[in-house]
Design an enzyme around this catalytic site. Structure first.
Site, PDB file in Angstrom:
ATOM      1  N   ARG A 112      25.695 -48.581   6.452  1.00  0.00           N
ATOM      2  CA  ARG A 112      25.050 -49.892   6.217  1.00  0.00           C
ATOM      3  C   ARG A 112      23.657 -49.777   6.817  1.00  0.00           C
ATOM      4  O   ARG A 112      23.505 -49.621   8.030  1.00  0.00           O
ATOM      5  CB  ARG A 112      25.861 -51.005   6.870  1.00  0.00           C
ATOM      6  CG  ARG A 112      25.136 -52.333   6.886  1.00  0.00           C
ATOM      7  CD  ARG A 112      26.030 -53.505   7.205  1.00  0.00           C
ATOM      8  NE  ARG A 112      26.794 -53.907   6.039  1.00  0.00           N
ATOM      9  CZ  ARG A 112      27.364 -55.101   5.875  1.00  0.00           C
ATOM     10  NH1 ARG A 112      27.255 -56.020   6.806  1.00  0.00           N
ATOM     11  NH2 ARG A 112      28.052 -55.380   4.787  1.00  0.00           N
ATOM     12  N   GLN A 142      30.856 -54.445  -2.333  1.00  0.00           N
ATOM     13  CA  GLN A 142      31.108 -55.873  -2.562  1.00  0.00           C
ATOM     14  C   GLN A 142      31.331 -56.127  -4.057  1.00  0.00           C
ATOM     15  O   GLN A 142      32.255 -56.838  -4.450  1.00  0.00           O
ATOM     16  CB  GLN A 142      29.904 -56.684  -2.067  1.00  0.00           C
ATOM     17  CG  GLN A 142      30.064 -58.173  -2.238  1.00  0.00           C
ATOM     18  CD  GLN A 142      31.139 -58.746  -1.335  1.00  0.00           C
ATOM     19  OE1 GLN A 142      31.106 -58.538  -0.139  1.00  0.00           O
ATOM     20  NE2 GLN A 142      32.102 -59.453  -1.902  1.00  0.00           N
ATOM     21  N   ARG A 301      38.129 -56.619  -0.529  1.00  0.00           N
ATOM     22  CA  ARG A 301      37.266 -55.530  -0.089  1.00  0.00           C
ATOM     23  C   ARG A 301      38.118 -54.311   0.281  1.00  0.00           C
ATOM     24  O   ARG A 301      37.799 -53.177  -0.064  1.00  0.00           O
ATOM     25  CB  ARG A 301      36.423 -55.967   1.122  1.00  0.00           C
ATOM     26  CG  ARG A 301      35.399 -57.062   0.845  1.00  0.00           C
ATOM     27  CD  ARG A 301      34.274 -56.559  -0.033  1.00  0.00           C
ATOM     28  NE  ARG A 301      33.581 -55.416   0.555  1.00  0.00           N
ATOM     29  CZ  ARG A 301      32.618 -55.483   1.470  1.00  0.00           C
ATOM     30  NH1 ARG A 301      32.200 -56.662   1.895  1.00  0.00           N
ATOM     31  NH2 ARG A 301      32.043 -54.393   1.943  1.00  0.00           N
TER      32      ARG A 301
HETATM   33  N1   CP Z   1      30.421 -59.430   2.607  1.00  0.00           N
HETATM   34  C1   CP Z   1      30.130 -58.595   3.613  1.00  0.00           C
HETATM   35  O1   CP Z   1      29.656 -57.464   3.429  1.00  0.00           O
HETATM   36  O2   CP Z   1      30.445 -59.084   4.839  1.00  0.00           O
HETATM   37  P1   CP Z   1      30.010 -58.447   6.221  1.00  0.00           P
HETATM   38  O3   CP Z   1      28.516 -58.516   6.313  1.00  0.00           O
HETATM   39  O4   CP Z   1      30.697 -59.305   7.266  1.00  0.00           O
HETATM   40  O5   CP Z   1      30.471 -57.025   6.275  1.00  0.00           O
HETATM   41  N1  NVA Z   2      22.743 -60.683   1.150  1.00  0.00           N
HETATM   42  C1  NVA Z   2      23.450 -60.626   2.403  1.00  0.00           C
HETATM   43  C2  NVA Z   2      24.826 -60.088   2.197  1.00  0.00           C
HETATM   44  C3  NVA Z   2      25.673 -60.030   3.434  1.00  0.00           C
HETATM   45  C4  NVA Z   2      27.035 -59.457   3.169  1.00  0.00           C
HETATM   46  C5  NVA Z   2      22.685 -59.784   3.393  1.00  0.00           C
HETATM   47  O1  NVA Z   2      22.142 -58.741   3.000  1.00  0.00           O
HETATM   48  O2  NVA Z   2      22.597 -60.163   4.558  1.00  0.00           O
END
Ligand code: CP
Ligand code: NVA
Length: 322
Positions: A112, A142, A301
Site C-alpha cells: 500500500r 477493492q 475483501r
Molecule cells: N477499503 C479499504 O481499503 O479499507 P482500509 O483502508 O481500512 O484498508
Molecule cells: N480513496 C480512499 C480509499 C480508502 C480505502 C483513499 O485512498 O484514502
C-alpha cells in the site's frame, strides 16, 4: 473453486497485480467465482502452506491489512507486516535491495503506497508477485471484492448499471475499469474538476466498447436515475490535501442521501469501500439503512483476495521448492 489446467487463472501464477486492468475479463470473472466458492467452502487443506507474504504499508489500513493477514492464515500461509508509514519505501534502502531480500524470503509483496510509481518499481525488480493494496491511482483488490458483492446482491455482473458518485479517485478508477472490462454500464458523477483522470476514462471506454457497455462521466446529478448500484467513497483520500470548507461545499450536492437512492431506483443497493464519513459523502440513513451492503462488501475483501493470492502465489511461483 476454479483451478486446473483450463482455468483462466492458471496463467496468472507469478504475475503482479498493479492495476485491475492487468486482469482480463475471463480472469476477473474466474476470481469472482473462485471468491464466491471460497466464501461457501473455506479451503481446509492449507493450499499455501509454508508460504509467506510481506505487507509493506506506507498508509493506514483496517480492512486491507486484516483481510490479507487473516486470509493468508486461512490459506495456511503467513503475513509479515512492515510498517512504512514513517519511512517511505526506498528511503532506508533502495527498492532493489528491499525486493532483492524479500524475494529470498517470502512469496509475495503486498504493498500500500503513496505513489503508483513505487508499486511499479517494486514489480520491475521483484521476482515474486507484487499486489497493489492501494495507491494514489488504483485500488484493484477493492474492485475485485466490489464485483463479488455486486454478483451476490444484484445476481449478475453483465449489464449491471452502476453509478459512482463523489470524488473521481483511486477507488473510482479501478471500479470504472473493472466494470468496463466485465460489461457493466458505469456512470461517474462528480463535481466539476473532481472527475476521474482522463487516461482512466479513455481506457475504460476502450474496454466498454469491446464489452458493448457505456461509460458516462458527468457532473449532472440527473444522471443518477435508473441504476442497480450507487457507490461512493471519501471526499478526502489518504495523502490528499485537506478537505477545505470550500471544497466540501462543492461536494455537498453529491452526498448520497435517501432522496438520491430513491432517484437511482427502488432496487438500488448502496456500496462504499470504507472508511466512511457519515454526513459527508453519505447520510447515515443510507449507509446504515436497508439498501446498504457495505459490511458484506468489506467482508468480501478476504474471499476476493484469497482467490487472487491462490492464483498469483500458486505452486508454480516464488522460492523454488525443488
Ligand atoms: N477499503 C479499504 O481499503 O479499507 P482500509 O483502508 O481500512 O484498508
Ligand atoms: N480513496 C480512499 C480509499 C480508502 C480505502 C483513499 O485512498 O484514502
Amino acid at each position: 473453486m476454479t483451478t486446473g489446467a483450463t482455468s483462466p487463472l492458471t496463467s496468472l501464477a507469478g504475475s503482479h497485480l498493479l492495476s485491475i486492468a492487468d486482469l482480463d475479463r475471463d480472469q476477473i470473472l474466474a476470481i469472482v467465482e473462485s471468491a464466491i466458492a471460497i466464501k461457501k467452502n473455506q479451503p481446509t487443506d492449507a493450499p499455501l502452506a509454508g508460504r509467506s507474504a510481506a505487507l509493506i504499508f506506507e498508509k493506514p489500513s483496517l480492512r486491507t491489512r486484516v483481510s490479507f493477514e487473516v486470509g493468508l492464515f486461512r490459506l495456511g500461509a503467513q503475513g509479515v507486516y512492515l510498517d512504512h508509514s514513517t519511512s517511505p519505501i526506498g528511503k532506508r534502502e533502495s527498492v532493489e535491495d528491499l525486493a532483492g531480500y524479500l524475494q529470498r524470503t517470502v512469496h509475495a509483496i503486498i504493498a500500500r503506497v503513496n505513489s503508483h510509481a513505487v508499486v511499479k518499481s517494486l514489480a520491475s525488480v521483484s521476482g515474486i508477485p507484487v499486489i497493489n493494496a492501494l495507491c494514489d491511482l488504483e485500488h484493484p483488490c477493492q474492485a475485485l471484492a466490489d464485483l463479488v458483492t455486486i454478483r451476490e446482491h444484484v445476481g449478475r455482473l453483465g449489464g449491471v448499471r452502476l453509478a459512482y458518485v463523489g470524488d473521481g479517485n483511486n477507488v473510482c478508477h479501478s471500479l470504472m475499469l473493472a466494470g468496463a472490462i466485465v460489461g457493466m454500464h458505469v456512470t461517474v458523477v462528480t463535481p466539476e474538476g473532481r472527475g476521474p483522470r482522463s487516461e482512466f476514462v479513455n481506457a475504460a471506454r476502450r474496454y466498454a466498447e469491446e464489452s458493448g457497455v457505456q461509460i458516462v462521466v458527468t457532473s449532472d446529478l440527473g444522471a443518477i436515475e435508473n441504476h442497480d448500484v450507487v457507490y461512493t467513497d471519501t471526499w478526502e483520500s489518504m495523502g490528499e490535501p485537506e478537505l477545505t470548507p470550500e471544497k466540501a461545499r462543492a461536494f455537498e450536492p453529491y452526498r448520497v442521501t435517501p432522496a438520491m437512492m430513491s432517484k437511482a431506483g427502488t432496487g438500488a443497493v448502496f456500496m462504499h469501500c470504507m472508511p466512511a464519513h457519515r454526513g459527508e459523502e453519505v447520510d447515515a440513513a443510507v449507509i446504515d439503512g436497508p439498501t446498504s451492503v457495505v459490511y458484506d462488501q468489506a467482508e468480501n475483501r478476504l474471499y476476493a483476495q484469497n482467490a487472487l493470492m491462490l492464483a498469483l502465489m500458486g505452486p508454480r511461483t516464488g522460492i523454488s521448492e525443488e
